[in-house]
Design a protein around this motif. Sequence first.
Motif, PDB file in Angstrom:
ATOM      1  N   THR A 146      52.003  41.603  50.505  1.00  0.00           N
ATOM      2  CA  THR A 146      51.816  41.642  49.055  1.00  0.00           C
ATOM      3  C   THR A 146      51.409  40.279  48.495  1.00  0.00           C
ATOM      4  OG1 THR A 146      53.457  43.394  48.861  1.00  0.00           O
ATOM      5  CG2 THR A 146      52.947  42.171  46.862  1.00  0.00           C
ATOM      6  N   GLY A 147      50.367  40.312  47.662  1.00  0.00           N
ATOM      7  CA  GLY A 147      49.913  39.122  46.962  1.00  0.00           C
ATOM      8  C   GLY A 147      48.822  38.345  47.661  1.00  0.00           C
ATOM      9  N   PHE A 148      48.517  38.668  48.916  1.00  0.00           N
ATOM     10  CA  PHE A 148      47.597  37.849  49.689  1.00  0.00           C
ATOM     11  C   PHE A 148      46.234  38.535  49.851  1.00  0.00           C
ATOM     12  CE2 PHE A 148      51.870  36.453  51.421  1.00  0.00           C
ATOM     13  CZ  PHE A 148      51.959  35.396  50.534  1.00  0.00           C
ATOM     14  N   ARG A 176      55.618  37.080  34.233  1.00  0.00           N
ATOM     15  CA  ARG A 176      55.551  35.724  33.684  1.00  0.00           C
ATOM     16  C   ARG A 176      54.896  34.729  34.635  1.00  0.00           C
ATOM     17  NH1 ARG A 176      60.710  37.551  32.359  1.00  0.00           N
ATOM     18  NH2 ARG A 176      61.672  36.336  34.031  1.00  0.00           N
ATOM     19  N   ARG A 177      54.433  35.232  35.764  1.00  0.00           N
ATOM     20  CA  ARG A 177      53.788  34.353  36.735  1.00  0.00           C
ATOM     21  C   ARG A 177      52.482  33.807  36.168  1.00  0.00           C
ATOM     22  NH1 ARG A 177      51.682  36.115  42.834  1.00  0.00           N
ATOM     23  NH2 ARG A 177      51.155  34.014  43.538  1.00  0.00           N
ATOM     24  N   ARG A 178      52.207  32.555  36.426  1.00  0.00           N
ATOM     25  CA  ARG A 178      50.962  31.948  35.949  1.00  0.00           C
ATOM     26  C   ARG A 178      49.780  32.544  36.695  1.00  0.00           C
ATOM     27  NH1 ARG A 178      49.562  25.445  35.671  1.00  0.00           N
ATOM     28  NH2 ARG A 178      47.417  25.665  34.896  1.00  0.00           N
ATOM     29  N   ALA A 179      48.776  32.997  35.956  1.00  0.00           N
ATOM     30  CA  ALA A 179      47.628  33.678  36.559  1.00  0.00           C
ATOM     31  C   ALA A 179      46.364  32.840  36.556  1.00  0.00           C
ATOM     32  CB  ALA A 179      47.357  34.998  35.827  1.00  0.00           C
ATOM     33  N   VAL A 216      45.205  24.721  41.959  1.00  0.00           N
ATOM     34  CA  VAL A 216      46.019  25.742  42.616  1.00  0.00           C
ATOM     35  C   VAL A 216      46.546  25.217  43.943  1.00  0.00           C
ATOM     36  CG1 VAL A 216      46.080  28.056  43.594  1.00  0.00           C
ATOM     37  CG2 VAL A 216      44.726  27.614  41.548  1.00  0.00           C
ATOM     38  N   PHE A 217      45.656  24.633  44.742  1.00  0.00           N
ATOM     39  CA  PHE A 217      46.068  24.160  46.066  1.00  0.00           C
ATOM     40  C   PHE A 217      47.177  23.115  45.952  1.00  0.00           C
ATOM     41  CE2 PHE A 217      45.910  21.348  49.719  1.00  0.00           C
ATOM     42  CZ  PHE A 217      45.953  22.255  50.767  1.00  0.00           C
ATOM     43  N   GLU A 218      47.015  22.162  45.066  1.00  0.00           N
ATOM     44  CA  GLU A 218      48.021  21.109  44.935  1.00  0.00           C
ATOM     45  C   GLU A 218      49.350  21.679  44.437  1.00  0.00           C
ATOM     46  OE1 GLU A 218      47.703  18.124  46.120  1.00  0.00           O
ATOM     47  OE2 GLU A 218      45.667  18.658  46.746  1.00  0.00           O
ATOM     48  N   ASN A 231      34.679  29.193  32.541  1.00  0.00           N
ATOM     49  CA  ASN A 231      35.026  27.849  32.088  1.00  0.00           C
ATOM     50  C   ASN A 231      35.316  26.889  33.236  1.00  0.00           C
ATOM     51  OD1 ASN A 231      37.513  28.663  33.031  1.00  0.00           O
ATOM     52  ND2 ASN A 231      38.574  28.550  31.046  1.00  0.00           N
ATOM     53  N   GLY A 232      35.089  27.359  34.468  1.00  0.00           N
ATOM     54  CA  GLY A 232      35.334  26.520  35.635  1.00  0.00           C
ATOM     55  C   GLY A 232      36.709  26.703  36.242  1.00  0.00           C
ATOM     56  N   GLY A 233      37.569  27.426  35.546  1.00  0.00           N
ATOM     57  CA  GLY A 233      38.898  27.698  36.079  1.00  0.00           C
ATOM     58  C   GLY A 233      38.885  28.854  37.062  1.00  0.00           C
ATOM     59  N   VAL A 234      40.069  29.253  37.494  1.00  0.00           N
ATOM     60  CA  VAL A 234      40.211  30.378  38.428  1.00  0.00           C
ATOM     61  C   VAL A 234      41.374  31.255  37.984  1.00  0.00           C
ATOM     62  CG1 VAL A 234      39.214  29.178  40.422  1.00  0.00           C
ATOM     63  CG2 VAL A 234      41.675  29.011  39.976  1.00  0.00           C
ATOM     64  N   ARG A 235      41.308  32.528  38.356  1.00  0.00           N
ATOM     65  CA  ARG A 235      42.367  33.480  38.013  1.00  0.00           C
ATOM     66  C   ARG A 235      42.738  34.285  39.244  1.00  0.00           C
ATOM     67  NH1 ARG A 235      39.854  36.472  34.329  1.00  0.00           N
ATOM     68  NH2 ARG A 235      39.326  38.136  35.792  1.00  0.00           N
ATOM     69  N   LEU A 236      44.022  34.573  39.384  1.00  0.00           N
ATOM     70  CA  LEU A 236      44.501  35.392  40.490  1.00  0.00           C
ATOM     71  C   LEU A 236      43.777  36.735  40.532  1.00  0.00           C
ATOM     72  CD1 LEU A 236      48.360  34.870  40.297  1.00  0.00           C
ATOM     73  CD2 LEU A 236      46.994  34.585  42.372  1.00  0.00           C
ATOM     74  N   CYS A 237      43.350  37.151  41.714  1.00  0.00           N
ATOM     75  CA  CYS A 237      42.794  38.499  41.875  1.00  0.00           C
ATOM     76  C   CYS A 237      43.903  39.543  41.727  1.00  0.00           C
ATOM     77  CB  CYS A 237      42.138  38.636  43.242  1.00  0.00           C
ATOM     78  SG  CYS A 237      40.694  37.594  43.504  1.00  0.00           S
TER      79      CYS A 237
END
Length: 293
Positions: free
Chosen positions: A35-37, A150-153, A161-163, A192-198
């Motif tokens: 889950t989540g990967f 409430r998880r940051r997306a 994200v990596f750091e 905007n150059g950011g990323v979001r969880l799939c």
Amino acid sequence: MINPHRFSIGPIDAQIAMLRWGESGRPPALLVHGTGFVADVWDEVARQLASTYTVYALDRRGHGASHKPDAYHFLDYAEDVCRVIDALDLCDVYGIGHSAGATDLLLATKLRPGRFTRLFVMEPTVMDPRAARPGGLSEDSLTRVQGTLRRRAEFDSADTVFERYRTAPAFADWTEPSLRAYVRHGFVPLENGGVRLCCTPEIEFAILRPIYEAMEQVYVGDARGNPFVSLTEIDCPVRVTTAAKSGPIYKEMASRAVSLIPRVSTLVFEGAGHCVAQEVPERVVDAVREFAG
């Protein structure tokens, strides 16, 4: 280094994203993440197995580039595995799965009898239907599942994200290639150059509820019923593994699986945690090969 071949199966509104390592014509190995990967977190394992197998991995529904429907019951995932097997016409499959992805494979054996030659399952999510309890989730589990929302997306960049994840307890023992593969393919770029969880918090919330119900022995399934009784009918050899540093619930669920599966053996990965394939991939490869031998 040869990158895996990317493709998908199924209609546009229900696609399953796939990876393939190695040449065709070799025995198939099918890898299913937890889950989540995403499929890419198997890369270090898959590259080594590709010398012997044609290695496939999928993004489970709700994850990565695969479809994001509303239904996330255990049989939904097992049926997706069957779609992959049918689309690729796979026979004598070596199924290798982790956590809920391991459960997908265990349940798929009932739906496609004779297609699997063996299963190597790392801490599968399993309830024992013989010990089912009435009622719903406990307040504690409900709070945990709801906390997913409430998880940051979204993040400023993949590097951010990596750091952040590099120092998070859940990822602290991952190899750098495994973590970078997850960050690269488990997030979608934004304008905007950011990323979001799939696998967004809303999707993970829907996925986790049945999982927590299985943990607490209260899962009843949907209109198709509770599928876990089918584990008693698995007709191929199964190795159920645990990791010494995992939490007690993972070991308990593995023990339930062992009590249900007829042709079962066990293995403990010492010094590793729940995500063993991303922590000590070489040891997982050795164990997978040993079980095949």
